[in-house]
Write a protein that holds these residues in place. Structure first.
Motif, PDB file in Angstrom:
ATOM      1  N   GLY A  96       0.661  10.296  -3.644  1.00  0.00           N
ATOM      2  CA  GLY A  96       0.352  10.664  -2.262  1.00  0.00           C
ATOM      3  C   GLY A  96       1.555  11.224  -1.526  1.00  0.00           C
ATOM      4  N   ARG A  97       1.282  12.197  -0.641  1.00  0.00           N
ATOM      5  CA  ARG A  97       2.375  12.788   0.157  1.00  0.00           C
ATOM      6  C   ARG A  97       2.562  11.953   1.426  1.00  0.00           C
ATOM      7  N   ILE A 143       0.827  -1.217   0.000  1.00  0.00           N
ATOM      8  CA  ILE A 143       0.000   0.000   0.000  1.00  0.00           C
ATOM      9  C   ILE A 143       0.858   1.262   0.000  1.00  0.00           C
ATOM     10  N   VAL A 144       1.991   1.225   0.667  1.00  0.00           N
ATOM     11  CA  VAL A 144       2.859   2.415   0.693  1.00  0.00           C
ATOM     12  C   VAL A 144       3.365   2.687  -0.722  1.00  0.00           C
ATOM     13  N   ASP A 145       3.812   1.630  -1.401  1.00  0.00           N
ATOM     14  CA  ASP A 145       4.301   1.792  -2.788  1.00  0.00           C
ATOM     15  C   ASP A 145       3.191   2.343  -3.686  1.00  0.00           C
ATOM     16  N   VAL A 146       1.980   1.805  -3.526  1.00  0.00           N
ATOM     17  CA  VAL A 146       0.860   2.223  -4.377  1.00  0.00           C
ATOM     18  C   VAL A 146       0.470   3.683  -4.102  1.00  0.00           C
ATOM     19  N   LEU A 147       0.405   4.056  -2.834  1.00  0.00           N
ATOM     20  CA  LEU A 147       0.013   5.433  -2.508  1.00  0.00           C
ATOM     21  C   LEU A 147       1.055   6.421  -3.034  1.00  0.00           C
ATOM     22  N   LYS A 200      -4.032  16.637  -3.145  1.00  0.00           N
ATOM     23  CA  LYS A 200      -5.173  17.000  -3.991  1.00  0.00           C
ATOM     24  C   LYS A 200      -5.245  16.193  -5.287  1.00  0.00           C
ATOM     25  N   ASP A 201      -4.084  16.044  -5.948  1.00  0.00           N
ATOM     26  CA  ASP A 201      -4.159  15.477  -7.304  1.00  0.00           C
ATOM     27  C   ASP A 201      -3.593  14.067  -7.361  1.00  0.00           C
ATOM     28  N   LEU A 202      -4.319  13.124  -6.826  1.00  0.00           N
ATOM     29  CA  LEU A 202      -3.858  11.729  -6.925  1.00  0.00           C
ATOM     30  C   LEU A 202      -4.220  11.203  -8.306  1.00  0.00           C
ATOM     31  N   ILE A 218     -11.896  13.465  -9.635  1.00  0.00           N
ATOM     32  CA  ILE A 218     -11.513  14.278  -8.464  1.00  0.00           C
ATOM     33  C   ILE A 218     -12.651  15.170  -7.973  1.00  0.00           C
ATOM     34  N   ASN A 219     -13.637  15.415  -8.822  1.00  0.00           N
ATOM     35  CA  ASN A 219     -14.760  16.263  -8.385  1.00  0.00           C
ATOM     36  C   ASN A 219     -15.946  15.465  -7.844  1.00  0.00           C
TER      37      ASN A 219
END
Ligand code: S3P
Length: 422
Positions: A266-267, A257-261, A290-292, A366-367
């Motif tokens: 992801g920050r 999950i860390v690799d994927v995020l 904001k922009d994943l 995203i919206n």
């Protein structure tokens, strides 16, 4: 409202099960620090209690006192694994070698899950196990003397691998297990702590029995990355969040999950890396992003994040573009069919996704704003917590049926959420 501050999530479920099992098989006292006392691990503990193992609970410690396997007593022949696949499957490896006949039962969900994947190799070792309709629990197990085998795992399952490893401790001769795709290796790591000698090279585990575990005196359980996952995704999605998750287990076989995020943009920052026994741990700082972007998740990545797919799916609904999850047919035989349930419940709140034969396709936006609906965990702890994270992103309340399923792996989930929601 945002998530901030520091939090140590619940102890690791897989590691707690193994710590209870090995501490109960070893003679003497073992102190387990930061155990998970969720319903699943309590099912494992309760079974050993019936064999005469005693335990005490103090603040954040579980102290196990065992007479050792030769001192076990068998007053009750029915053992209840509850909702816990790990209890049922790992313990079949042990029960197959005990000098008595026992019946293993489970709840309605566990009684539907496939058990032949475990009984097939155990029977080759000489075990005498009768499943209901040759497939499922209840199982009647008549203890036998076992012998070593050579076995290639047909499914990428740490539970099957671990059941064979536990049986191999009791068996005479050599057992060789070939693992085509790496799965979580907590049993291997804890075997080292309990001085079980084995070799692992090129995905082949070789163990010669009989040998019994010897207690290291104490075991430290990291915080569960599968529980941390809900907070990681919540912090990434809820505007303004900045959260530090402490002492999270980052075993290489679990931290997909860390690799994927990170791949999604992801920050996330990993800090203060260190080891608890053989297990890597670290603190993870997660900041709202904001922009994943959507990604493809497949192949050897799947076992590294199998339990996190429902919460990753939620995140993907609000990422840019498509997320495709493939090679994940194992999700169909978890506590629920997690492909159908994840897709069904996320659709109900307005997400755009569909299931495939071996996973799902999520069309992220995203919206997207989720809309109110009556949703249900269907009794599945990971679905309950995923839906709760979804509710944080809604203006109106989301009514979640069977939220109490969270008690299986994370009884303090809501308390911890309240602690970090500011
Ligand atoms: C577990 C292994 C995985 C995982 C489960 C716990 C374990 O199951 O999904 O939650 O502790 O070994 P499989 O072995 O069936 O993949």
């Amino acid at each position: 409202m945002r998530l901030s501050g520091e939090l140590q999530v619940a102890g690791d479920k897989s590691i707690t099960h193994r710590a209870i099992i090995l501490s109960s098989l070893a003679t003497g006292q073992t102190v387990i620090h930061n155990p998970l006392l969720g319903a699943d691990c309590l099912s494992t503990l309760e079974i050993f209690k019936q064999f005469g193992v005693t335990y005490q609970l103090t603040a954040n410690q579980l102290i196990i006192d065992s007479p050792g396997v030769d001192g076990f007593t068998y007053s009750n022949s029915i053992l209840d694994a509850g909702n816990s696949g790990t209890t049922a499957r790992l313990l079949m490896g042990v029960l197959s070698a005990l000098p008595t006949t026992l019946t293993l039962v489970g709840d309605a969900s566990l009684s539907k899950r496939p058990m032949k994947r475990v009984t097939s190799p155990l029977k080759q070792m000489g075990a005498c196990i009768e499943l209901t309709h040759d497939q499922t629990l209840p199982a009647t197990i008549k203890g036998q003397s076992l012998n070593g085998i050579e076995y290639e795992l047909p499914v990428a399952s740490a539970q099957v691998k671990s059941a064979i490893m536990l049986a191999a401790m009791f068996a005479s001769g050599e057992t060789k297990i070939h693992e085509p795709v790496p799965t979580r290796d907590h049993t291997e790591k804890m075997f080292e702590d309990f001085q079980i000698v084995y070799n692992k090279e090129n995905r082949v585990i070789t163990l010669s029995g009989p040998q019994m575990p010897k207690t290291p005196g104490q075991v430290f359980v990291p915080a569960d990355i599968s529980s941390a996952a809900f907070f990681m995704v919540a912090a990434l999605m809820v505007e303004g969040s900045d959260l530090i998750l402490k002492n999270v287990g980052l075993n290489e076989t679990r931290c997909g999950i860390v690799d994927v995020l990170l791949q999604m943009g992801g920050r996330l920052t990993i800090q203060n890396e260190r080891y608890f026994g053989g297990e890597r741990v670290a603190d993870i700082r997660v900041q709202y992003t904001k922009d994943l972007k959507g990604i493809i998740i497949e192949g050897e990545m799947i076992p590294r994040l199998i339990d996190e797919i429902p919460i990753i799916a939620l995140l993907a609904t609000k990422a840019m573009g498509q997320t495709i999850i493939k090679d994940a047919e194992e999700l169909k035989v978890k506590e629920t069919n997690r492909i159908d349930v994840t897709v069904g419940e996320l659709k109900a709140i307005g997400a755009n996704l569909f299931s495939t034969e071996d996973g799902m396709v999520i069309n992220g936006d995203i919206n997207l704003s989720y809309h109110p609906a009556l949703v249900s965990s269907h009794g599945d702890h990971r679905i309950a917590m995923m839906l709760y994270v979804a509710s944080l992103l809604m203006k109106n309340e989301l009514e979640i049926e069977e939220m109490q399923a969270m008690n299986i792996s994370y009884p303090d989930f809501l308390v911890h959420m309240q602690k970090v929601l500011k």
